[in-house]
Design an enzyme around this catalytic site. Structure first.
Site, PDB file in Angstrom:
ATOM      1  N   TYR A   1      -8.810 -12.162  15.154  1.00 42.94           N
ATOM      2  CA  TYR A   1      -7.695 -11.383  15.709  1.00 42.94           C
ATOM      3  C   TYR A   1      -7.482 -10.091  14.921  1.00 42.94           C
ATOM      4  CZ  TYR A   1      -6.986 -16.145  17.308  1.00 42.94           C
ATOM      5  OH  TYR A   1      -7.179 -17.402  17.809  1.00 42.94           O
TER       6      TYR A   1
ATOM      7  N   TYR B   1      -1.036 -24.117  21.426  1.00 38.29           N
ATOM      8  CA  TYR B   1      -2.257 -23.345  21.168  1.00 38.29           C
ATOM      9  C   TYR B   1      -3.447 -24.285  21.379  1.00 38.29           C
ATOM     10  CZ  TYR B   1      -6.124 -20.897  19.122  1.00 38.29           C
ATOM     11  OH  TYR B   1      -7.360 -20.313  18.956  1.00 38.29           O
TER      12      TYR B   1
ATOM     13  N   ASP C   1      -4.751 -32.830  22.529  1.00 34.77           N
ATOM     14  CA  ASP C   1      -5.522 -31.936  21.677  1.00 34.77           C
ATOM     15  C   ASP C   1      -5.132 -32.222  20.223  1.00 34.77           C
ATOM     16  OD1 ASP C   1      -6.503 -29.872  20.156  1.00 34.77           O
ATOM     17  OD2 ASP C   1      -5.820 -28.268  21.492  1.00 34.77           O
TER      18      ASP C   1
ATOM     19  N   LYS D   1     -11.834 -29.239  14.053  1.00 33.96           N
ATOM     20  CA  LYS D   1     -11.440 -28.773  12.722  1.00 33.96           C
ATOM     21  C   LYS D   1     -11.912 -29.688  11.585  1.00 33.96           C
ATOM     22  CE  LYS D   1      -7.968 -25.282  13.499  1.00 33.96           C
ATOM     23  NZ  LYS D   1      -7.544 -25.075  14.892  1.00 33.96           N
TER      24      LYS D   1
HETATM   25  C1  LIG Z   1      -7.892 -24.542  16.157  1.00 29.50           C
HETATM   26  C2  LIG Z   1      -7.449 -25.230  17.375  1.00 29.50           C
HETATM   27  C3  LIG Z   1      -8.190 -25.140  18.575  1.00 29.50           C
HETATM   28  C4  LIG Z   1      -9.432 -24.292  18.718  1.00 29.50           C
HETATM   29  O1  LIG Z   1     -10.475 -24.691  17.895  1.00 29.50           O
HETATM   30  P1  LIG Z   1     -11.664 -23.657  17.557  1.00 29.50           P
HETATM   31  O2  LIG Z   1     -12.637 -24.477  16.771  1.00 29.50           O
HETATM   32  O3  LIG Z   1     -11.042 -22.541  16.791  1.00 29.50           O
HETATM   33  O4  LIG Z   1     -12.225 -23.193  18.859  1.00 29.50           O
HETATM   34  C5  LIG Z   1      -7.724 -25.834  19.668  1.00 29.50           C
HETATM   35  N1  LIG Z   1      -6.611 -26.572  19.611  1.00 29.50           N
HETATM   36  C6  LIG Z   1      -5.884 -26.701  18.480  1.00 29.50           C
HETATM   37  C7  LIG Z   1      -4.669 -27.559  18.460  1.00 29.50           C
HETATM   38  C8  LIG Z   1      -6.271 -26.020  17.326  1.00 29.50           C
HETATM   39  O5  LIG Z   1      -5.541 -26.126  16.209  1.00 29.50           O
END
Ligand SMILES: *Cc1c(COP(=O)(O)O)cnc(C)c1O
Length: 430
Positions: free
Chosen positions: A18, A146, A247, A276
Site C-alpha cells: 500500500y 478485511y 476467515d 499467515k
Molecule cells: C492477511 C489476511 C488476508 C489476506 O492474506 P494474504 O496472504 O495477505 O493474501 C485475508 N484475511 C485475513 C483475515 C487476513 O488477516
C-alpha cells in the site's frame, strides 16, 4: 556503502505494501532475524512486535523449521500438483484435518490468504450452482472486515476503509451488516444481530455464503466480538440455507488463546480459510478446508471439479515447513505462553487507557492494541524511525498501535514493546 545503495535503489524502484514509488515510504533494511530480534543493516537489533503480520509465531530462524526446510530442499523444492501428490502435502493435510473441527475433511492448498478466500467464495458459488440455485451468487458480510486484496476478497472488505472507492465499478456488490459490537456474551441482546437477520431473511435466495473473521477482525479495524454473535450467525445460516465461510487467516494457530477462533463459540464453519502463521512466517502458503457436505455438493451436477489450480499449488517446501510449525506448536506449551502474554498486556497496556490520545485499549490472547482518537498516518514519515530508535519493531496503521508478538517472547522483551507504546504516545502528544 552497499546497504545505503540498497535503500536508495529500493526507494527508486520497489513497491512496498500500500505505498507509492513516487513518494516512497520510510523504510528500514533487515539483514537477518533470530528469535524475536531483527538485525538491521547498521547492526542494530530490534525486538519484533509484529510477528511479520501475525505469521512468525515461533520467532525467526528456528532450528527445527530450518532443518525441515533444508531436508525438503534436498528432496525436492517443488513439483506440480496436477496429477501428482507428495508426502509433505499428504502429511500437512492429515495434520490440518486432525486439528480442525471434525466435519472439515477436505483441503485445498492455496498460495496466499487472499487466494484461500477466493477459493472459499468459488466453493460456495459452485456448491449452489450444482444444486441448481444459480441465483445464489452474492455474499453477506459485516463492516470493518478485511479478507484480502484480490477482487473477490476486496468486495467483502469494509466498503469505507477498504479499496471500494477505486474499484467500485468492477467490484461485485455484496451485502453488509453492521460490524458486531457486542464484546461479552453476558451483554448479548437480540439487537446485536437484528440487521444481519433482516438482510439474510430478505435476501437468502441470492446469498451463497456469509464471510466473517471469527472473534477478531484484523486489518479492517482490529475489533473483537463475542462468541454469541458467531453462534447466532451459524444458526441463521442453517435456517436460511446459506454457507458459512470463516476467515481464520489472522486468528489461526493460537493467536486468540484457542487453536482456532471459532472454538470460542464451539461452532463449525462450512468452509475455513487458513494462512499467515500456517508456515510460521517462512513462506507463503494458505489452505481452504470444507466439509464433506460442501465437497459432495460441488460434485452434485456431475462435473464436480472445483475451478481453481494455481501453478505452485501445495508447494512441497511450504507444506513441509507448515507441518513442522504445527508439530512444534502442538508440542509447545503455547496456551500457557499466550495466556502469559495476554496477562502482561492487561497489566502493561491497560494503564494507557487514561492517556488523553487513547480511545480504547483492547487485549485478547497474544493481541494487544491501543486505539487512538486520531490516525497516525500523517506521522509515518518519521514515526517508523522513532519506533526503531526505541529498539522495537511496531507498525501502527490508521489509529491503531498494536502488538502481536511471537509466542516465544520473554516477559522482558514484551515489556520493552509495551513500554515503547507509552513512549510513542508521549512523543505523539508533543
Ligand atoms: C492477511 C489476511 C488476508 C489476506 O492474506 P494474504 O496472504 O495477505 O493474501 C485475508 N484475511 C485475513 C483475515 C487476513 O488477516
Amino acid at each position: 556503502m552497499k546497504n545505503t545503495d540498497d535503500l536508495s535503489f529500493d526507494r527508486e524502484h520497489i513497491w512496498h505494501p500500500y505505498s507509492s514509488v513516487v513518494h516512497p515510504p520510510c523504510i528500514h533494511e533487515v539483514v537477518s532475524a533470530d528469535g524475536v530480534r531483527l538485525t538491521l543493516n547498521d547492526g542494530r537489533k530490534i525486538i519484533d512486535g509484529m510477528s511479520s503480520w501475525w505469521s512468525a509465531i515461533h520467532g525467526y530462524n528456528h532450528p527445527r523449521i530450518n532443518q525441515a526446510a533444508k531436508a525438503q530442499i534436498d528432496q525436492m523444492s517443488h513439483v506440480m500438483f496436477g496429477g501428482l501428490t507428495h508426502p509433505p502435502a499428504v502429511d500437512l493435510a492429515r495434520k490440518l484435518i486432525d486439528i480442525t473441527a471434525e466435519p472439515l475433511q477436505k483441503v485445498f492448498f492455496a498460495d496466499s490468504g487472499s487466494i484461500a478466500v477466493e477459493v472459499a467464495i468459488k466453493m460456495a458459488i459452485q456448491y449452489w450452482f450444482a444444486q441448481g440455485k444459480q441465483e445464489k451468487q452474492r455474499l453477506l458480510t459485516v463492516r470493518n472486515g478485511y479478507h484480502g486484496d484480490t477482487f473477490g476478497t476486496m468486495s467483502v472488505c469494509d466498503p469505507d476503509n477498504g479499496m471500494h472507492t477505486f474499484f467500485n465499478k468492477v467490484l461485485p456488490k455484496q451485502f453488509f451488516a453492521p460490524s458486531p459490537n457486542c464484546i461479552n456474551d453476558e451483554d448479548w441482546s437480540d439487537d446485536n444481530i437484528a440487521e444481519f437477520r433482516e438482510i439474510i431473511s430478505e435476501h437468502h435466495h441470492e446469498i451463497a455464503a456469509v464471510v466473517l473473521e471469527p472473534i477478531v477482525q484484523n486489518a479492517g479495524g482490529m475489533r473483537f466480538y463475542c462468541p454469541e454473535y458467531l453462534r447466532q450467525v451459524r444458526a441463521l445460516c442453517d435456517q436460511y440455507d446459506v454457507l458459512l465461510i470463516l476467515d481464520e487467516i489472522a486468528t489461526n494457530f493460537g493467536r486468540t488463546g484457542r487453536l482456532f477462533a471459532y472454538e470460542h463459540a464451539d461452532i463449525c464453519p462450512d468452509i475455513l480459510c487458513l494462512g499467515k502463521s500456517l508456515t510460521a512466517g517462512y513462506m507463503t502458503l494458505a489452505a481452504t478446508m470444507c466439509t464433506q457436505k460442501v465437497a459432495n455438493g460441488i460434485a452434485a451436477d456431475g462435473s464436480g471439479a472445483l475451478m481453481h489450480g494455481p501453478t505452485f499449488m501445495a508447494n512441497p517446501l511450504a507444506c513441509r515447513v507448515a507441518s513442522e510449525s504445527i508439530a512444534l506448536l502442538l508440542e509447545s506449551d503455547w496456551q500457557q505462553n499466550v495466556k502469559a502474554i495476554e496477562q502482561q498486556f492487561i497489566d502493561e497496556l491497560m494503564p494507557y487507557q487514561s492517556d488523553k490520545l487513547v480511545k480504547d485499549v483492547r487485549v485478547m490472547g497474544a493481541i494487544g492494541l491501543v486505539e487512538l482518537h486520531e490516525p497516525v498516518d500523517q506521522y509515518m514519515d518519521w514515526l517508523p524511525t522513532f519506533i526503531v530508535e526505541q529498539g522495537v519493531w511496531l507498525r501502527p496503521f490508521r489509529n491503531l498501535i498494536y502488538i502481536t508478538p511471537p509466542f516465544i517472547i520473554s516477559s522482558e522483551d514484551l515489556t520493552q514493546l509495551t513500554t515503547a507504546v507509552g513512549t510513542i504516545l508521549k512523543r505523539l502528544s508533543l
